[in-house]
Design a protein around this motif. Structure first.
Motif, PDB file in Angstrom:
ATOM      1  N   LEU A   1       0.854  -1.188   0.000  1.00  0.00           N
ATOM      2  CA  LEU A   1       0.000   0.000   0.000  1.00  0.00           C
ATOM      3  C   LEU A   1       0.890   1.237   0.000  1.00  0.00           C
ATOM      4  N   THR A   2       0.497   2.228  -0.789  1.00  0.00           N
ATOM      5  CA  THR A   2       1.358   3.398  -0.943  1.00  0.00           C
ATOM      6  C   THR A   2       0.649   4.703  -0.590  1.00  0.00           C
ATOM      7  N   TYR A   3       1.449   5.675  -0.266  1.00  0.00           N
ATOM      8  CA  TYR A   3       1.002   7.052  -0.096  1.00  0.00           C
ATOM      9  C   TYR A   3       1.936   7.929  -0.921  1.00  0.00           C
ATOM     10  N   TYR A   4       1.355   8.882  -1.641  1.00  0.00           N
ATOM     11  CA  TYR A   4       2.142   9.888  -2.370  1.00  0.00           C
ATOM     12  C   TYR A   4       1.592  11.270  -2.059  1.00  0.00           C
ATOM     13  N   THR A   5       2.475  12.208  -1.878  1.00  0.00           N
ATOM     14  CA  THR A   5       2.008  13.570  -1.751  1.00  0.00           C
ATOM     15  C   THR A   5       1.438  14.007  -3.102  1.00  0.00           C
ATOM     16  N   ASP A   6       0.485  14.905  -3.062  1.00  0.00           N
ATOM     17  CA  ASP A   6      -0.257  15.251  -4.277  1.00  0.00           C
ATOM     18  C   ASP A   6       0.644  15.698  -5.430  1.00  0.00           C
ATOM     19  N   SER A   7       1.688  16.416  -5.117  1.00  0.00           N
ATOM     20  CA  SER A   7       2.507  17.010  -6.174  1.00  0.00           C
ATOM     21  C   SER A   7       3.304  15.983  -6.979  1.00  0.00           C
ATOM     22  N   VAL A   8       3.397  14.748  -6.485  1.00  0.00           N
ATOM     23  CA  VAL A   8       4.172  13.736  -7.215  1.00  0.00           C
ATOM     24  C   VAL A   8       3.310  12.597  -7.743  1.00  0.00           C
ATOM     25  N   LYS A   9       2.036  12.622  -7.434  1.00  0.00           N
ATOM     26  CA  LYS A   9       1.151  11.545  -7.905  1.00  0.00           C
ATOM     27  C   LYS A   9       1.171  11.463  -9.427  1.00  0.00           C
ATOM     28  N   GLY A  10       1.281  10.252  -9.921  1.00  0.00           N
ATOM     29  CA  GLY A  10       1.330  10.035 -11.357  1.00  0.00           C
ATOM     30  C   GLY A  10       2.715  10.165 -11.950  1.00  0.00           C
ATOM     31  N   ARG A  11       3.666  10.649 -11.162  1.00  0.00           N
ATOM     32  CA  ARG A  11       5.037  10.823 -11.667  1.00  0.00           C
ATOM     33  C   ARG A  11       6.046   9.954 -10.917  1.00  0.00           C
ATOM     34  N   PHE A  12       5.842   9.785  -9.630  1.00  0.00           N
ATOM     35  CA  PHE A  12       6.771   9.010  -8.808  1.00  0.00           C
ATOM     36  C   PHE A  12       6.165   7.648  -8.492  1.00  0.00           C
ATOM     37  N   ILE A  13       7.026   6.650  -8.427  1.00  0.00           N
ATOM     38  CA  ILE A  13       6.591   5.300  -8.070  1.00  0.00           C
ATOM     39  C   ILE A  13       7.539   4.734  -7.017  1.00  0.00           C
ATOM     40  N   ALA A  14       6.972   4.387  -5.873  1.00  0.00           N
ATOM     41  CA  ALA A  14       7.752   3.753  -4.813  1.00  0.00           C
ATOM     42  C   ALA A  14       7.608   2.244  -4.923  1.00  0.00           C
ATOM     43  N   SER A  15       8.684   1.552  -4.626  1.00  0.00           N
ATOM     44  CA  SER A  15       8.650   0.095  -4.609  1.00  0.00           C
ATOM     45  C   SER A  15       9.600  -0.397  -3.529  1.00  0.00           C
ATOM     46  N   ARG A  16       9.417  -1.644  -3.126  1.00  0.00           N
ATOM     47  CA  ARG A  16      10.292  -2.186  -2.095  1.00  0.00           C
ATOM     48  C   ARG A  16      10.516  -3.665  -2.338  1.00  0.00           C
ATOM     49  N   ASP A  17      11.632  -4.129  -1.822  1.00  0.00           N
ATOM     50  CA  ASP A  17      11.946  -5.552  -1.817  1.00  0.00           C
ATOM     51  C   ASP A  17      12.226  -5.900  -0.363  1.00  0.00           C
ATOM     52  N   SER A  18      11.237  -6.435   0.295  1.00  0.00           N
ATOM     53  CA  SER A  18      11.370  -6.700   1.728  1.00  0.00           C
ATOM     54  C   SER A  18      12.439  -7.740   2.024  1.00  0.00           C
ATOM     55  N   ALA A  19      12.615  -8.677   1.120  1.00  0.00           N
ATOM     56  CA  ALA A  19      13.628  -9.711   1.331  1.00  0.00           C
ATOM     57  C   ALA A  19      15.027  -9.106   1.331  1.00  0.00           C
TER      58      ALA A  19
END
Length: 118
Positions: A54-72
């Motif tokens: 689940l992600t949260y983005y501040t409004d000014s970066v929505k549609g431009r920034f993508i967060a991802s993670r590799d928990s392992a």
């Protein structure tokens, strides 16, 4: 410890990918992500991602920034597209509680500078 990398200088419209590697313990059940601080401004949460994806983005970066993670691998990334001069800031990798603009940060990484020129 949180070690961030990937900052640099880019022209407006370009892309950069930030990466952060955590060490010392697993943060797989935590929220990880990025805050930033622009010159003369307060730090703000930019992109956060929970253990479930689940992600949260501040409004000014929505549609431009993508967060991802590799928990392992205990890593988190931020792909920043269509960069604007107003994205210029020091970006901080964080481990926090909660997804949102007022997420409480438990751990801060060192900052990495992103400079976007017009």
């Amino acid at each position: 410890q949180l070690q961030a990398s990937g900052g640099g200088s880019v022209q407006a419209g370009g892309s950069l990918r930030l990466s952060c590697a955590a060490s010392g313990r697993s943060f797989s059940s935590y929220v990880m992500g990025w805050f930033r601080q622009a010159p003369g401004k307060e730090r703000e949460s930019v992109a956060l991602i929970g253990w479930s994806g689940l992600t949260y983005y501040t409004d000014s970066v929505k549609g431009r920034f993508i967060a991802s993670r590799d928990s392992a691998k205990n890593t988190v990334h931020l792909l920043m597209n269509s960069l604007k001069p107003e994205d210029t800031a020091v970006y901080y990798c964080v481990v926090s509680r909660g997804l949102g603009p007022r997420s409480v940060v438990d751990y801060w990484g060192q900052g990495t500078l992103v400079t976007v020129s017009s």
